[in-house]
Scaffold this active site. Structure first.
Site, PDB file in Angstrom:
ATOM      1  CB  SER A  47      67.118  20.334  61.054  1.00 50.80           C
ATOM      2  OG  SER A  47      67.323  19.513  62.174  1.00 50.80           O
ATOM      3  CD  GLU A  48      71.966  15.533  62.467  1.00 48.06           C
ATOM      4  OE1 GLU A  48      72.280  14.529  62.746  1.00 48.06           O
ATOM      5  OE2 GLU A  48      72.582  16.528  62.321  1.00 48.06           O
ATOM      6  CG  ASN A  49      65.010  16.704  62.266  1.00 47.33           C
ATOM      7  OD1 ASN A  49      65.741  17.608  61.962  1.00 47.33           O
ATOM      8  ND2 ASN A  49      63.867  16.904  62.769  1.00 47.33           N
TER       9      ASN A  49
ATOM     10  CG  HIS B 111      66.550  10.946  58.290  1.00 50.06           C
ATOM     11  ND1 HIS B 111      66.644  10.318  59.729  1.00 50.06           N
ATOM     12  CD2 HIS B 111      67.661  11.709  58.609  1.00 50.06           C
ATOM     13  CE1 HIS B 111      67.819  10.560  60.406  1.00 50.06           C
ATOM     14  NE2 HIS B 111      68.303  11.479  59.881  1.00 50.06           N
TER      15      HIS B 111
ATOM     16  CB  SER C 199      67.882  15.435  55.450  1.00 52.12           C
ATOM     17  OG  SER C 199      68.711  16.253  56.256  1.00 52.12           O
TER      18      SER C 199
END
Length: 213
Positions: A47-49, A86, A89
């Site tokens: 998940s990009e967060n 973040h 990521s």
């Protein structure tokens, strides 16, 4: 022409994710895909967060308000999963370390262009967001979406009419009516159709030619 419902679309796509892939799921229908990957198949969801090893949605009484996906929906963490900054990521995304990204879309063109963030140049949506990075950085991009808009307009088209997210990035499209490979120089090639549907029926609601393998 009903074809698959949204759960059926997600389950159909999940069948095609191989063992060992690292997969990012976009907001909307894509988030459902993780619920249909068999538990004995090792697929690592990103998940990009800042989550690597994301699990399915928790039971209502097990929600952790601090553990959410990029769409702010509660999720769980698989054994061995981890959190990261973040920026780290997005370094995974931009560095080409994501095997597959699954996004929704407003339109997909026959050359693989995707438009999924705004329906006009004056749209009030804040920005294209992480989808731009995912479309360009993931090793492959699959789209899952309804085959037509609510008023019946095709979403598989010759050329996108909406602002692009990423050009020539989509490799495959899953809709309620079937699965379509995007082949350079050829366009949409039918992989399979939803049960009970014919090529002629699906072509009648598609804005670009459909080819058979």
């Amino acid at each position: 022409m009903q074809g698959f419902d949204r759960k059926g679309m997600a389950a159909r796509l999940a069948q095609d994710i191989p063992e060992g892939w690292i997969v990012n799921l976009g907001i909307g229908i894509p988030t459902m895909v993780g619920d249909y990957v068999p538990l004995d198949r090792e697929v690592i969801f990103h998940s990009e967060n800042g989550i690597l090893g994301m699990g399915p949605a928790p039971a209502a009484d097990k929600v952790d308000p601090w553990l959410v996906n990029a769409g702010k929906q509660p999720v769980t963490l698989r054994p061995g999963g981890s959190y990261c900054h973040h920026a780290d990521s997005f370094a995974m995304i931009r560095g080409g370390h994501i095997d597959l990204c699954v996004l929704g879309a407003f339109e997909v063109a026959a050359n693989g262009d995707i438009a999924n963030w705004a329906t006009s140049e004056n749209d009030t949506a804040p920005a294209v967001g992480g989808a731009m990075d995912l479309g360009a950085g993931a090793k492959r991009l699959w789209v899952i979406m309804e085959h037509t808009t609510k008023d019946g307009r095709p979403k598989l088209v010759e050329q996108c009419g909406y602002p692009l997210t990423t050009p020539a990035a989509v490799k495959r499209v899953y809709t309620n009516l079937g699965v379509f490979e995007v082949v350079p120089g050829k366009g949409f090639v039918v992989v399979d159709l939803a049960p009970g549907l014919t090529l002629e029926q699906v072509q009648s609601v598609t804005g670009a030619p459909l080819h058979t393998q």
